[in-house]
Scaffold this active site. Structure first.
Site, PDB file in Angstrom:
ATOM      1  N   ASP A 182       2.466  -2.587  25.128  1.00 37.36           N
ATOM      2  CA  ASP A 182       2.438  -1.140  24.093  1.00 37.36           C
ATOM      3  C   ASP A 182       0.823  -0.648  24.295  1.00 37.36           C
ATOM      4  OD1 ASP A 182       3.484  -0.713  20.903  1.00 37.36           O
ATOM      5  OD2 ASP A 182       1.530  -0.532  21.313  1.00 37.36           O
ATOM      6  N   ILE A 183       0.737   0.502  24.228  1.00 36.20           N
ATOM      7  CA  ILE A 183      -0.594   1.167  24.426  1.00 36.20           C
ATOM      8  C   ILE A 183      -1.225   1.049  23.111  1.00 36.20           C
ATOM      9  CG2 ILE A 183      -1.919   3.138  25.093  1.00 36.20           C
ATOM     10  CD1 ILE A 183       0.576   4.129  26.769  1.00 36.20           C
ATOM     11  N   ASN A 212      -3.459  10.383  20.555  1.00 34.30           N
ATOM     12  CA  ASN A 212      -2.799  11.512  20.480  1.00 34.30           C
ATOM     13  C   ASN A 212      -3.631  12.448  19.373  1.00 34.30           C
ATOM     14  OD1 ASN A 212      -0.527  12.304  21.784  1.00 34.30           O
ATOM     15  ND2 ASN A 212       0.513  10.359  20.786  1.00 34.30           N
ATOM     16  N   HIS A 233      -1.088  15.892  21.833  1.00 30.96           N
ATOM     17  CA  HIS A 233       0.083  15.443  22.358  1.00 30.96           C
ATOM     18  C   HIS A 233       0.268  15.611  23.829  1.00 30.96           C
ATOM     19  CE1 HIS A 233       3.916  13.716  20.838  1.00 30.96           C
ATOM     20  NE2 HIS A 233       4.631  14.290  21.997  1.00 30.96           N
ATOM     21  N   ASP A 288       1.008  12.840  26.628  1.00 31.92           N
ATOM     22  CA  ASP A 288       1.977  12.581  27.522  1.00 31.92           C
ATOM     23  C   ASP A 288       1.597  12.180  28.963  1.00 31.92           C
ATOM     24  OD1 ASP A 288       3.831  13.000  25.780  1.00 31.92           O
ATOM     25  OD2 ASP A 288       4.636  14.988  26.325  1.00 31.92           O
ATOM     26  N   ARG A 324       8.994  -4.750  43.690  1.00 35.03           N
ATOM     27  CA  ARG A 324       9.855  -5.609  44.485  1.00 35.03           C
ATOM     28  C   ARG A 324      11.213  -5.094  43.750  1.00 35.03           C
ATOM     29  NH1 ARG A 324       7.902 -11.195  43.169  1.00 35.03           N
ATOM     30  NH2 ARG A 324       8.632 -10.386  41.050  1.00 35.03           N
ATOM     31  N   GLU A 331       5.213   4.496  22.815  1.00 33.36           N
ATOM     32  CA  GLU A 331       4.307   4.264  23.721  1.00 33.36           C
ATOM     33  C   GLU A 331       4.646   2.737  24.188  1.00 33.36           C
ATOM     34  OE1 GLU A 331       4.024   2.805  20.774  1.00 33.36           O
ATOM     35  OE2 GLU A 331       1.776   2.465  21.053  1.00 33.36           O
ATOM     36  N   ARG A 354      -0.117 -13.590  36.622  1.00 27.67           N
ATOM     37  CA  ARG A 354      -0.847 -12.903  37.677  1.00 27.67           C
ATOM     38  C   ARG A 354      -0.692 -11.481  37.700  1.00 27.67           C
ATOM     39  NH1 ARG A 354      -1.192 -15.498  42.921  1.00 27.67           N
ATOM     40  NH2 ARG A 354      -0.912 -17.687  41.709  1.00 27.67           N
TER      41      ARG A 354
END
Ligand code: GH3
Ligand code: MG
Ligand code: MG
Length: 374
Positions: free
Chosen positions: A243-244, A251, A256, A260, A276, A287, A303
């Site tokens: 989560d940002i 924002n 906005h 984005d 992978r 977000e 890691r």
């Protein structure tokens, strides 16, 4: 009754067989079964009634060869092999009949079937070539019979009628098959375009339009797939939620559109880090992102997730309202090494509570919860 009878000809065809193949299969079956019937009737008739042993022998040999062709097509569905046998056999049989029986007993009528057989089994062009060779031979024999066959009754007019009728049949069959092939080609092209549309739609239904990551809807499917894979490899299996931090503030400050762009940048780091085959990433909404990964140790998983966090921080996307002065993320991870029960809901809840801890303990960090049972 006809319904039941026609079933004999298409018996053994399944729904997956392409139409052009079904058509050949059915045609060969019809030609073979009907030819076998007529050859046996004529063979017996020539042997017993007319005592024409040479013709009866031709009928018998052709019967055996057709029977073999019917056996191969019924057993192996080998259309190419049956087509070759039927064409060669008809070619030789009909020329032999014309040569031996000449114009007696309406024998020449059977020659009309050759272009139908050749063109329907070998396609328009190859069939036309084969029929042309056939007719060069047959017409030559018939031409040489003028004023000789039928005690001299077979004249130039009879020969011309014979040539006209056969040429008409050849061109009708040829143009019919050519038109069919063209229509079929167009249909196949349309079908492939449709198939591409369906694939694009399917792809769109599982893809988030902004970030091009998988969406939440696809998480269940992928979770199941990856869980089975991790179980088969006996790997450590992890689910994380990312989560940002302070994204609302971002924002509100930068707008906005800038929001984005930042979301895309975060998604790109996720894509880069989880390349992978065993890994997959999703945008859950807003977000929030999620990831599934597996490795042969917990350390490797931690890691990798830690590197995601630092790589996002190193993007150094300015965020003046964050204490870190740049965009950062918090990540909650749930790791298991136990595959008795598959439970996305539970792993989701555990990762979410780990994320909550990461948030409350200062953000820009990862929190890991390893569990032994689900
Ligand atoms: P926290 O550190 O606790 O996660 O705080 P936060 O501000 O990131 O969390 P919150 O849930 O309050 O705000 C999420 C914000 O994400 C709200 C909304 O402005 C923004 N957001 C959600 N979806 C989009 C999107 O598609 N584009 C943009 N630009 N912003 C979005
Ligand atoms: Mg947030
Ligand atoms: Mg959020």
């Amino acid at each position: 009754m006809f319904e039941k009878f026609s079933k004999i000809f298409y018996m053994g065809v399944d729904e997956k067989t392409p139409y052009s193949k079904v058509r050949k299969f059915v045609f060969l079956n019809i030609i073979l079964i009907i030819s076998l019937f007529f050859l046996s009737v004529f063979g017996i008739y020539n042997y017993i009634v007319t005592h024409r042993y040479d013709v009866a022998l031709i009928d018998f040999v052709a019967f055996v060869i057709f029977l073999y062709a019917l056996y191969t097509i019924r057993k192996d569905h080998s259309i190419a092999q049956a087509s070759t046998i039927v064409s060669i056999n008809s070619f030789i049989l009909l020329i032999a009949l014309v040569y031996f029986v000449q114009a007696r007993e309406f024998t020449l009528i059977w020659v009309l079937f050759f272009p139908v057989i050749a063109i329907f089994t070998h396609g328009s062009n190859k069939g036309l070539l084969l029929s042309s060779i056939f007719y060069v031979i047959v017409f030559t024999i018939a031409y040489l019979g003028i004023d000789i066959w039928l005690n001299g009754m077979w004249d130039l007019a009879s020969f011309s009628r014979f040539v006209a009728a056969n040429s008409a049949m050849l061109f009708i069959t040829y143009f019919f098959e050519r038109s069919f092939e063209a229509a079929h080609k167009k249909l196949a092209k349309n079908r492939s375009i449709e198939q591409q549309y369906i694939m694009a739609l399917e792809e769109a239904s599982i893809t988030d339009p902004l970030t091009q990551l998988y969406n939440r809807r696809h998480l269940d499917v992928m979770f199941h797939e990856k869980f089975l894979k991790a179980k088969a490899n006996n790997s450590y299996f992890a689910f994380f939620i990312l989560d940002i931090d302070h994204f609302k503030d971002y924002n509100d400050t930068y707008g906005h559109i800038a929001g984005d762009i930042a979301l895309k940048a975060v998604a790109d780091v996720l894509k880069e880090s989880m390349r992978r085959e065993a890994d997959s990433v999703f945008r859950l909404g807003g977000e929030e992102f999620a990831g599934i990964l597996m490795a042969d140790s917990e350390e490797k998983i931690i890691r990798l997730i830690e590197s995601i966090r630092t790589n996002i921080e190193h993007l150094a996307i300015e965020h003046c309202r964050s204490s870190f002065r740049c965009i950062t993320v918090s990540i909650g991870v749930c790791i298991i090494h136990n595959f008795e029960a598959e439970n996305l809901d539970k792993m989701y809840k555990i990762a979410d509570s780990a994320l909550y801890e990461a948030k409350t303990e200062g953000r820009n960090q990862i929190r890991v919860k390893s569990i032994s049972t689900l």
